[in-house]
Motif scaffolding. Structure first.
Motif, PDB file in Angstrom:
ATOM      1  N   VAL A  85       0.981  -1.241   0.155  1.00  0.00           N
ATOM      2  CA  VAL A  85      -0.033  -0.003  -0.156  1.00  0.00           C
ATOM      3  C   VAL A  85       1.001   1.279   0.009  1.00  0.00           C
ATOM      4  N   ASP A  86       0.557   2.097  -0.953  1.00  0.00           N
ATOM      5  CA  ASP A  86       1.200   3.458  -1.040  1.00  0.00           C
ATOM      6  C   ASP A  86       0.534   4.167   0.172  1.00  0.00           C
ATOM      7  N   ALA A  87       1.252   4.620   1.178  1.00  0.00           N
ATOM      8  CA  ALA A  87       0.533   5.475   2.102  1.00  0.00           C
ATOM      9  C   ALA A  87       1.155   6.826   2.449  1.00  0.00           C
ATOM     10  N   GLU A  88       1.693   7.427   1.213  1.00  0.00           N
ATOM     11  CA  GLU A  88       2.111   8.728   1.200  1.00  0.00           C
ATOM     12  C   GLU A  88       3.315   8.894   2.360  1.00  0.00           C
ATOM     13  N   CYS A  89       3.104   9.970   3.425  1.00  0.00           N
ATOM     14  CA  CYS A  89       3.916   9.915   4.483  1.00  0.00           C
ATOM     15  C   CYS A  89       3.162   9.255   5.658  1.00  0.00           C
ATOM     16  N   GLY A  90       2.359   8.589   5.569  1.00  0.00           N
ATOM     17  CA  GLY A  90       1.675   7.790   6.714  1.00  0.00           C
ATOM     18  C   GLY A  90       0.388   8.489   7.426  1.00  0.00           C
ATOM     19  N   PHE A  91       0.269   9.809   6.522  1.00  0.00           N
ATOM     20  CA  PHE A  91      -0.947  10.820   6.743  1.00  0.00           C
ATOM     21  C   PHE A  91      -0.840  11.311   8.112  1.00  0.00           C
ATOM     22  N   SER A  92       0.371  11.378   8.748  1.00  0.00           N
ATOM     23  CA  SER A  92       0.394  11.986  10.061  1.00  0.00           C
ATOM     24  C   SER A  92       2.153  12.205  10.246  1.00  0.00           C
ATOM     25  N   ASP A  93       2.302  13.192  11.136  1.00  0.00           N
ATOM     26  CA  ASP A  93       3.878  13.490  11.316  1.00  0.00           C
ATOM     27  C   ASP A  93       4.007  12.803  12.783  1.00  0.00           C
ATOM     28  N   ASP A  94       2.895  12.037  13.383  1.00  0.00           N
ATOM     29  CA  ASP A  94       3.086  11.485  14.585  1.00  0.00           C
ATOM     30  C   ASP A  94       3.565   9.844  14.441  1.00  0.00           C
ATOM     31  N   PRO A  95       4.580   9.532  14.630  1.00  0.00           N
ATOM     32  CA  PRO A  95       4.848   7.942  14.317  1.00  0.00           C
ATOM     33  C   PRO A  95       4.013   7.199  15.016  1.00  0.00           C
TER      34      PRO A  95
END
Length: 264
Positions: A85-95
């Motif tokens: 899955v392509d999840a961009e940047c994870g949709f969040s800056d929070d790990p």
């Protein structure tokens, strides 16, 4: 002890990156496109964030399609192919939030995830990779750097140096593979192949090396990204233009029954 299906599938996906030929990964955008590609013999299929965003009327790379991405994973994750899955940047800056998304994708049946750095802070991307690997160790994390996709550099040497610095940090954080979209220079690709310790993923470009050439360079994975979606959209526009002009559309057109057969 019996290996859980998800873990076995993840191992199979990882193994596809370590064969004599690179993994050619087509990228789908819905059930029909993914199923059609699987029937062409592809064992693994990725998703493309551009198509997911375009279908929802939202911009790509803006962390605006988390729900749509998860829904697509739920649709495709139970199908008889390996899903990344392509999840961009994870949709969040929070790990921690990115790790939670990774858990949901794995639960849906995904065996891999693409995480892009968007040229943000290295430490932030490192933290995301580490959080995902801690939460879902079996999930194949393909860590993407956008040094060639988004970067503006004065020299190729500078591009290569920054790319290697980022890839080294992502490998150390636990990335299973690294992805450098936008890189099409064969010599620079060869340098990265020699310098990284995990499988290298290159985005296929009609203006870049062929699949055969990329294989000769030692690339482990070749993604098609949004190419197939854009080609499909282009074919639709060509067809409607032909009909409007009184011509018969050219090119391959699956029959109604063929498309119907793609349904579960």
């Amino acid at each position: 002890m019996r290996v859980p299906r998800a873990t076995a599938a993840s191992a199979s996906f990882a193994d596809l990156h370590r064969t004599d030929a690179p993994l050619l990964l087509p990228n789908a955008w819905d059930h029909a496109s993914a199923t059609a590609m699987a029937r062409q013999g592809f064992q693994a299929i990725g998703t493309t964030s551009l198509a997911v965003a375009a279908a929802a009327g939202r911009p790509d790379g803006a962390s605006a399609t988390r729900d749509e991405t998860l829904r697509l994973a739920l649709t495709l994750g139970s199908q008889p192919f390996l899903l990344s899955v392509d999840a961009e940047c994870g949709f969040s800056d929070d790990p921690d939030e990115v790790a939670q998304l990774a858990r949901q994708l794995a639960a849906a049946g995904a065996v891999g995830i693409n995480l892009e750095d968007a040229l943000g802070p290295v430490a932030r991307h490192v933290a995301k990779i580490a959080a995902v690997k801690s939460a879902v160790p079996a999930l194949f994390v393909n860590a993407r750097t956008d040094t060639y996709w988004l970067g503006e550099h004065g020299t190729a040497e500078h591009s290569t140096a920054e790319t290697l610095d980022r890839l080294d940090a992502y490998q150390q954080a636990g990335a299973d593979g690294v992805f450098v979209p936008g890189l099409t220079d064969a010599q620079e690709i060869a340098v990265l192949v020699e310098r990284v310790d995990v499988p290298l993923n290159i985005l296929y470009s009609p203006a870049g090396p062929t699949v055969v050439h990329l294989a000769e360079l030692g690339v482990s994975r070749i993604s098609l990204g949004s190419l197939l979606y854009r080609r499909a959209l282009g074919a639709a526009l060509e067809a409607v233009d032909a009909v409007r002009a009184g011509r018969t559309p050219s090119g391959r057109t699956p029959t109604y029954q063929e498309v119907e057969s793609l349904a579960p």
